[in-house]
Design a protein around this motif. Sequence first.
Motif, PDB file in Angstrom:
ATOM      1  N   HIS A   1       0.831  -1.204   0.000  1.00  0.00           N
ATOM      2  CA  HIS A   1       0.000   0.000   0.000  1.00  0.00           C
ATOM      3  C   HIS A   1       0.866   1.255   0.000  1.00  0.00           C
ATOM      4  CE1 HIS A   1      -3.418  -2.461   2.038  1.00  0.00           C
ATOM      5  NE2 HIS A   1      -3.559  -2.452   0.733  1.00  0.00           N
ATOM      6  N   GLU A   2       1.905   1.255   0.826  1.00  0.00           N
ATOM      7  CA  GLU A   2       2.783   2.417   0.924  1.00  0.00           C
ATOM      8  C   GLU A   2       3.456   2.718  -0.411  1.00  0.00           C
ATOM      9  OE1 GLU A   2       6.841   3.827   3.295  1.00  0.00           O
ATOM     10  OE2 GLU A   2       5.796   1.991   3.901  1.00  0.00           O
ATOM     11  N   VAL A   3       4.015   1.688  -1.032  1.00  0.00           N
ATOM     12  CA  VAL A   3       4.725   1.888  -2.296  1.00  0.00           C
ATOM     13  C   VAL A   3       3.758   2.286  -3.400  1.00  0.00           C
ATOM     14  CG1 VAL A   3       6.107   0.756  -4.082  1.00  0.00           C
ATOM     15  CG2 VAL A   3       6.641   0.385  -1.664  1.00  0.00           C
ATOM     16  N   ALA A   4       2.575   1.679  -3.430  1.00  0.00           N
ATOM     17  CA  ALA A   4       1.583   2.046  -4.444  1.00  0.00           C
ATOM     18  C   ALA A   4       1.183   3.517  -4.290  1.00  0.00           C
ATOM     19  CB  ALA A   4       0.360   1.146  -4.332  1.00  0.00           C
ATOM     20  N   LYS A   5       1.035   3.966  -3.046  1.00  0.00           N
ATOM     21  CA  LYS A   5       0.695   5.368  -2.817  1.00  0.00           C
ATOM     22  C   LYS A   5       1.804   6.269  -3.326  1.00  0.00           C
ATOM     23  CE  LYS A   5      -0.907   8.570   0.774  1.00  0.00           C
ATOM     24  NZ  LYS A   5      -1.531   8.702   2.113  1.00  0.00           N
ATOM     25  N   TYR A   6       3.049   5.907  -3.056  1.00  0.00           N
ATOM     26  CA  TYR A   6       4.183   6.693  -3.563  1.00  0.00           C
ATOM     27  C   TYR A   6       4.174   6.744  -5.092  1.00  0.00           C
ATOM     28  CZ  TYR A   6       6.470   6.575   1.067  1.00  0.00           C
ATOM     29  OH  TYR A   6       6.790   6.727   2.387  1.00  0.00           O
ATOM     30  N   GLN A   7       3.911   5.608  -5.722  1.00  0.00           N
ATOM     31  CA  GLN A   7       3.912   5.557  -7.186  1.00  0.00           C
ATOM     32  C   GLN A   7       2.819   6.453  -7.768  1.00  0.00           C
ATOM     33  OE1 GLN A   7       3.558   1.202  -7.469  1.00  0.00           O
ATOM     34  NE2 GLN A   7       5.493   1.176  -8.592  1.00  0.00           N
TER      35      GLN A   7
ATOM     36  N   GLY B   1      13.322   5.053  -4.812  1.00  0.00           N
ATOM     37  CA  GLY B   1      14.707   4.670  -5.081  1.00  0.00           C
ATOM     38  C   GLY B   1      15.437   4.285  -3.804  1.00  0.00           C
ATOM     39  N   GLY B   2      15.173   5.036  -2.728  1.00  0.00           N
ATOM     40  CA  GLY B   2      15.807   4.728  -1.458  1.00  0.00           C
ATOM     41  C   GLY B   2      15.394   3.372  -0.925  1.00  0.00           C
ATOM     42  N   GLY B   3      14.112   3.041  -1.086  1.00  0.00           N
ATOM     43  CA  GLY B   3      13.646   1.732  -0.648  1.00  0.00           C
ATOM     44  C   GLY B   3      14.282   0.616  -1.451  1.00  0.00           C
ATOM     45  N   MET B   4      14.461   0.858  -2.751  1.00  0.00           N
ATOM     46  CA  MET B   4      15.062  -0.159  -3.610  1.00  0.00           C
ATOM     47  C   MET B   4      16.526  -0.389  -3.248  1.00  0.00           C
ATOM     48  SD  MET B   4      15.317  -0.082  -7.772  1.00  0.00           S
ATOM     49  CE  MET B   4      16.186  -1.356  -8.679  1.00  0.00           C
ATOM     50  N   ILE B   5      17.278   0.694  -3.104  1.00  0.00           N
ATOM     51  CA  ILE B   5      18.707   0.561  -2.813  1.00  0.00           C
ATOM     52  C   ILE B   5      18.929   0.101  -1.381  1.00  0.00           C
ATOM     53  CG2 ILE B   5      19.236   2.902  -1.986  1.00  0.00           C
ATOM     54  CD1 ILE B   5      21.271   0.907  -4.576  1.00  0.00           C
ATOM     55  N   GLY B   6      17.982   0.450  -0.492  1.00  0.00           N
ATOM     56  CA  GLY B   6      18.128   0.068   0.909  1.00  0.00           C
ATOM     57  C   GLY B   6      18.044  -1.424   1.136  1.00  0.00           C
ATOM     58  N   ALA B   7      17.489  -2.150   0.186  1.00  0.00           N
ATOM     59  CA  ALA B   7      17.338  -3.593   0.321  1.00  0.00           C
ATOM     60  C   ALA B   7      18.516  -4.361  -0.263  1.00  0.00           C
ATOM     61  CB  ALA B   7      16.043  -4.047  -0.352  1.00  0.00           C
ATOM     62  N   THR B   8      19.538  -3.673  -0.751  1.00  0.00           N
ATOM     63  CA  THR B   8      20.650  -4.337  -1.425  1.00  0.00           C
ATOM     64  C   THR B   8      21.789  -4.699  -0.477  1.00  0.00           C
ATOM     65  OG1 THR B   8      21.778  -2.252  -1.950  1.00  0.00           O
ATOM     66  CG2 THR B   8      20.145  -3.046  -3.538  1.00  0.00           C
ATOM     67  N   ASP B   9      22.563  -5.688  -0.883  1.00  0.00           N
ATOM     68  CA  ASP B   9      23.782  -6.043  -0.148  1.00  0.00           C
ATOM     69  C   ASP B   9      24.796  -4.907  -0.221  1.00  0.00           C
ATOM     70  OD1 ASP B   9      22.645  -8.493   0.400  1.00  0.00           O
ATOM     71  OD2 ASP B   9      23.761  -9.580  -1.150  1.00  0.00           O
ATOM     72  N   ASP B  10      24.797  -4.192  -1.356  1.00  0.00           N
ATOM     73  CA  ASP B  10      25.751  -3.093  -1.520  1.00  0.00           C
ATOM     74  C   ASP B  10      25.536  -2.005  -0.474  1.00  0.00           C
ATOM     75  OD1 ASP B  10      27.046  -4.284  -3.594  1.00  0.00           O
ATOM     76  OD2 ASP B  10      26.329  -2.917  -5.154  1.00  0.00           O
ATOM     77  N   LYS B  11      24.287  -1.730  -0.151  1.00  0.00           N
ATOM     78  CA  LYS B  11      24.007  -0.719   0.877  1.00  0.00           C
ATOM     79  C   LYS B  11      24.557  -1.168   2.222  1.00  0.00           C
ATOM     80  CE  LYS B  11      20.955   0.746   4.286  1.00  0.00           C
ATOM     81  NZ  LYS B  11      20.461   0.021   5.489  1.00  0.00           N
TER      82      LYS B  11
ATOM     83  N   PHE C   1      31.927  -3.990  -3.138  1.00  0.00           N
ATOM     84  CA  PHE C   1      30.556  -4.064  -3.643  1.00  0.00           C
ATOM     85  C   PHE C   1      30.385  -5.284  -4.555  1.00  0.00           C
ATOM     86  CE2 PHE C   1      30.705   0.705  -3.042  1.00  0.00           C
ATOM     87  CZ  PHE C   1      29.871   0.704  -1.930  1.00  0.00           C
ATOM     88  N   SER C   2      29.276  -5.996  -4.373  1.00  0.00           N
ATOM     89  CA  SER C   2      28.997  -7.182  -5.164  1.00  0.00           C
ATOM     90  C   SER C   2      28.002  -6.943  -6.280  1.00  0.00           C
ATOM     91  CB  SER C   2      28.458  -8.289  -4.244  1.00  0.00           C
ATOM     92  OG  SER C   2      27.179  -7.905  -3.703  1.00  0.00           O
ATOM     93  N   GLY C   3      27.291  -5.811  -6.207  1.00  0.00           N
ATOM     94  CA  GLY C   3      26.244  -5.547  -7.198  1.00  0.00           C
ATOM     95  C   GLY C   3      24.950  -6.233  -6.874  1.00  0.00           C
ATOM     96  N   ARG C   4      24.820  -6.764  -5.665  1.00  0.00           N
ATOM     97  CA  ARG C   4      23.597  -7.442  -5.266  1.00  0.00           C
ATOM     98  C   ARG C   4      22.871  -6.630  -4.210  1.00  0.00           C
ATOM     99  NH1 ARG C   4      27.128 -11.938  -5.547  1.00  0.00           N
ATOM    100  NH2 ARG C   4      27.424 -11.869  -3.286  1.00  0.00           N
TER     101      ARG C   4
END
Length: 255
Positions: free
Chosen positions: A204-210, A227-237, A252-255
């Motif tokens: 719901h939160e992400v759909a509202k943002y979109q 974008g922050g939510g997407m990058i925040g879920a990465t191993d690189d972060k 950095f692994s790119g994952r």
Amino acid sequence: MSAVHLQVDGPIARIVIDNPAKLNAFTVEMLNQLEAHCATLERDLSVRGVLLCSAGERAFCAGADIKAWAALSPTDFARHWVREGHRVFDRLARLSKPTIAVIQAHAFGGGLELATACDIRVMAPGATLALPEAQVGIVPGWSGTQRLARLLPEPVLKEMALFGRRLSAERALALGFLAEVSDDPMATAQAIADGLLKASPRAHEVAKYQIHAGVGEDAAAMIEALGGGMIGATDDKTEGAAAFAEKRKPDFSGR
């Protein structure tokens, strides 16, 4: 004494505008209270949705308390009253949780702008909507000519802001401004809100943002939040933060 109450008793919270003696008209203190409640709700993961309602049977909200702004200088009126009210209503509009305005009676001026800041609206059949600011020598200042312009056709908005015409619940429903017209708007809004419990709150939160990014509701912040939510879920972060704390070069692994 608080005139805007926050009630959290389960996953569907309620913000209650409680100034019925003045038709729930907003004062500076009430704006501050609403902003504080929005901040509290944003951090409360137990809350899945919010109903915005008001006390009394005469008005959902008659807008801004004229006595609160009548004596202000032009500079203070623009810099503080208009801008601060706009900021608070923006805070409500951009709340990550879905919101429903429960319009049990007339919503005029800032009251209509308040309802417009919610995601959807449920309204009693006898209630009306209006933008009567010109009748007291001012113009809408809390998004009535901006956010509302995305939800109502231009000629209809001009009918209200220029000619002082009221919008009935029936017409507002036909225009898509309302989700439903109901003899018991609170019960109807609660039933709609209960539907939130059947799905993912993060979805719901992400759909509202979109959606907000798509319609221009603080699009820059919404895009960066996604974008922050997407990058925040990465191993690189995780690796980047760890390397900074350990004062080493990141791997950095790119994952």
